[in-house]
Write a protein that holds these residues in place. Structure first.
Motif, PDB file in Angstrom:
ATOM      1  N   VAL A  42       3.558   6.917   5.852  1.00 55.80           N
ATOM      2  CA  VAL A  42       2.053   6.999   5.446  1.00 55.80           C
ATOM      3  C   VAL A  42       1.707   8.229   5.064  1.00 55.80           C
ATOM      4  CG1 VAL A  42      -0.027   6.967   6.760  1.00 55.80           C
ATOM      5  CG2 VAL A  42       2.091   5.290   7.552  1.00 55.80           C
ATOM      6  N   PHE A  43       2.125   9.557   5.604  1.00 51.72           N
ATOM      7  CA  PHE A  43       1.644  10.704   5.121  1.00 51.72           C
ATOM      8  C   PHE A  43       2.223  11.222   3.700  1.00 51.72           C
ATOM      9  CE2 PHE A  43       2.497  12.321   9.885  1.00 51.72           C
ATOM     10  CZ  PHE A  43       1.253  11.487  10.208  1.00 51.72           C
ATOM     11  N   GLU A  44       3.384  10.578   3.267  1.00 50.46           N
ATOM     12  CA  GLU A  44       3.447  10.825   1.737  1.00 50.46           C
ATOM     13  C   GLU A  44       2.780  10.443   0.857  1.00 50.46           C
ATOM     14  OE1 GLU A  44       5.563  13.103   0.855  1.00 50.46           O
ATOM     15  OE2 GLU A  44       7.375  13.252   2.549  1.00 50.46           O
ATOM     16  N   VAL A  45       2.187   9.123   1.214  1.00 49.93           N
ATOM     17  CA  VAL A  45       1.271   8.513   0.361  1.00 49.93           C
ATOM     18  C   VAL A  45      -0.015   9.195   0.389  1.00 49.93           C
ATOM     19  CG1 VAL A  45       0.123   6.364  -0.354  1.00 49.93           C
ATOM     20  CG2 VAL A  45       2.338   6.333   0.416  1.00 49.93           C
ATOM     21  N   VAL A  46      -0.577   9.339   1.800  1.00 49.81           N
ATOM     22  CA  VAL A  46      -1.906   9.977   2.129  1.00 49.81           C
ATOM     23  C   VAL A  46      -2.032  11.299   1.312  1.00 49.81           C
ATOM     24  CG1 VAL A  46      -3.571  10.731   3.841  1.00 49.81           C
ATOM     25  CG2 VAL A  46      -2.291   8.418   4.125  1.00 49.81           C
ATOM     26  N   GLY A  47      -0.943  11.992   1.282  1.00 51.21           N
ATOM     27  CA  GLY A  47      -0.969  13.490   0.932  1.00 51.21           C
ATOM     28  C   GLY A  47      -1.389  13.511  -0.601  1.00 51.21           C
ATOM     29  N   ARG A  48      -1.001  12.448  -1.461  1.00 48.78           N
ATOM     30  CA  ARG A  48      -1.448  12.583  -2.681  1.00 48.78           C
ATOM     31  C   ARG A  48      -2.904  12.140  -2.818  1.00 48.78           C
ATOM     32  NH1 ARG A  48      -3.434   9.875  -6.464  1.00 48.78           N
ATOM     33  NH2 ARG A  48      -3.789   8.230  -4.901  1.00 48.78           N
ATOM     34  N   ALA A  49      -3.540  11.284  -2.158  1.00 44.43           N
ATOM     35  CA  ALA A  49      -4.909  10.927  -2.337  1.00 44.43           C
ATOM     36  C   ALA A  49      -5.807  12.044  -1.502  1.00 44.43           C
ATOM     37  CB  ALA A  49      -4.931   9.750  -1.117  1.00 44.43           C
ATOM     38  N   VAL A  50      -5.107  12.522  -0.503  1.00 41.58           N
ATOM     39  CA  VAL A  50      -6.118  13.772   0.038  1.00 41.58           C
ATOM     40  C   VAL A  50      -6.069  15.028  -0.837  1.00 41.58           C
ATOM     41  CG1 VAL A  50      -5.905  15.640   1.798  1.00 41.58           C
ATOM     42  CG2 VAL A  50      -5.434  13.309   2.415  1.00 41.58           C
ATOM     43  N   ASN A  51      -5.062  15.166  -1.931  1.00 41.81           N
ATOM     44  CA  ASN A  51      -5.079  16.195  -2.858  1.00 41.81           C
ATOM     45  C   ASN A  51      -5.897  15.956  -3.987  1.00 41.81           C
ATOM     46  OD1 ASN A  51      -3.593  18.413  -1.352  1.00 41.81           O
ATOM     47  ND2 ASN A  51      -1.541  17.342  -1.972  1.00 41.81           N
ATOM     48  N   GLU A  52      -6.132  14.610  -4.180  1.00 47.11           N
ATOM     49  CA  GLU A  52      -7.077  14.159  -5.262  1.00 47.11           C
ATOM     50  C   GLU A  52      -8.421  14.473  -4.841  1.00 47.11           C
ATOM     51  OE1 GLU A  52      -6.717  11.611  -8.392  1.00 47.11           O
ATOM     52  OE2 GLU A  52      -5.560  13.479  -8.174  1.00 47.11           O
ATOM     53  N   LEU A  53      -8.791  14.335  -3.533  1.00 45.21           N
ATOM     54  CA  LEU A  53     -10.328  14.747  -3.069  1.00 45.21           C
ATOM     55  C   LEU A  53     -10.282  16.291  -3.024  1.00 45.21           C
ATOM     56  CD1 LEU A  53     -11.788  12.805  -0.144  1.00 45.21           C
ATOM     57  CD2 LEU A  53     -12.154  15.474  -0.213  1.00 45.21           C
ATOM     58  N   LEU A  54      -9.536  16.826  -2.449  1.00 46.42           N
ATOM     59  CA  LEU A  54      -9.468  18.217  -2.078  1.00 46.42           C
ATOM     60  C   LEU A  54      -9.580  19.158  -3.671  1.00 46.42           C
ATOM     61  CD1 LEU A  54      -7.223  19.180   0.712  1.00 46.42           C
ATOM     62  CD2 LEU A  54      -9.587  18.949   0.757  1.00 46.42           C
TER      63      LEU A  54
END
Length: 391
Positions: A42-54
């Protein structure tokens, strides 16, 4: 033992790459084949999305644990490029989902690395029985399906779309993870912590599995580390952690000498325990490091200076020690650095000589200002510390 038995040459060497290597030794990439490993997917996929937001490219991230055992991660960013990447010739989306050497989390104070080693979504893809990627980009909706890390077909345009974003849905391979399930509580704790440390983050976690209906939590904390300290105090057992002063002391400072920022929040409570949480680039540093040392240096300097100025300590009294000052303290120390230096492969302790001095100076100045501007509350805090040291 015969010579034929011990013969070993290049013909015996097996080279595994991509999804084959990941599936052969999953523990090397996600830590375990149990619940912990599932969370890393989960974290590997969420990390990409979170960095898009940040990075300012997206407004929110939504994570759902689906009723059929899958996980869905969606963001409203511009959508992963589908066109071919120049250095590989493969589609941009396919590169992201199949190439482990592609860095999805850049070295930057503005990016977070949630995954164990930051390898990226390719690990999740390789260890899932199936994965579906949906990209909404430039008015077109694209879909691509995978099975155990292998693309079943190229990305396919399936029609027009008004919104933008990327949604990755995956189903962990039961042949690898058995009957293990993702924990809503563990994921919520991680996402909550990230949101405390990154004020811009807005992430929602939904669990569609409970038979009685879905449950959902949203994590967004504009107060940053101040909100984190308030949460930690509220989580304490009732009656055991009563604040000595109502307000949470907090500040954030940019310092070019350490090429980064420091954010600190703290509050003293009526307790003999100490709770100090430290982070570097949004990663927990359970073994502390130079930022935690600098925090204690600055804390001691400010409190001792105030105690002597107000004559709460006499000329013959020794300085108050950091251990005594820390009793009853709840604090969050977070630094975000362009080039963090860690001790050890697990990044559990921060190095960097400049960090200690910069954090110490910032804490001493800001806490010193608060003590001067809040005499009644300062007297309660420092007086309690002095009394405890003498008693």
């Amino acid at each position: 033992m015969s010579e034929d038995t011990i013969k070993y040459d290049a013909a015996h060497i097996q080279v595994l790459e991509g999804w084959r290597a990941i599936r052969k030794r999953p523990g090397m990439y996600v830590g375990s084949t149990g619940e912990r490993g599932l969370h890393q997917l989960v974290f590997e996929v969420v990390g990409r999305a979170v960095n898009e937001l940040l990075a300012g490219h997206a407004g929110s991230v939504d994570v759902a644990l689906t009723f059929d055992g899958g996980v869905r991660v969606a963001d409203d960013g511009p959508g992963v490029p589908v066109e071919a990447a120049a250095h590989t010739g493969a589609p941009g989306l396919e590169t992201l989902l199949t190439r482990s050497h592609i860095r999805t989390e850049p070295d930057s104070r503005h990016a977070v690395a949630i995954g164990l080693f930051g390898v990226g979504p390719c690990v999740t893809n390789a260890l899932s029985s199936r994965l579906t990627a949906e990209v909404r980009r430039e008015g077109v909706r694209w879909v691509q399906e995978y099975a155990r890390g292998v693309a079943l077909a190229p990305p396919t345009a399936v029609g027009p779309v008004a919104e933008t974003g990327t949604t990755i849905s995956f189903w962990p391979d039961s042949d690898i993870f058995g009957t293990a399930e993702c924990s809503f509580a563990v994921l919520a704790e991680c996402f909550r912590e990230l949101a405390f440390l990154n004020r811009a983050l807005d992430i929602t976690l939904t669990d569609e599995r409970p038979p009685g209906g879905t449950r959902s939590a949203r994590f967004r904390f504009p107060g940053g580390a101040r909100d984190f300290v308030g949460f930690l105090d509220a989580e304490a057992e009732p009656g055991t952690w009563v604040p000595v002063h109502p307000d949470v002391i907090g500040f954030e400072r940019e310092d070019p000498r350490m090429a980064g920022t420091v954010e600190v929040a703290l509050r003293w409570c009526d307790s003999r325990e100490e709770r100090v949480r430290s982070f570097a680039n949004s990663r927990p540093t359970p073994h502390g490091g130079t930022h935690a040392e600098g925090f204690r240096d600055g804390l001691a300097a400010a409190v001792n200076a105030y105690a002597r100025e107000k004559r709460l300590l006499t000329a013959v009294d020794p300085d108050l020690g950091a251990d005594r000052i820390g009793q009853g303290l709840t604090a969050v120390v977070s630094v975000k650095l362009d080039q963090p230096e860690f001790h050890g492969a697990t990044n559990g302790m921060l190095g960097g000589t400049a960090v200690r001095a910069c954090v110490a100076e910032a804490v001493r100045e800001h806490l010193g200002t608060w003590l001067e501007e809040q005499p009644e509350r300062a007297g309660a805090v420092v007086g309690r510390i002095v009394q405890g040291a003498r008693g």
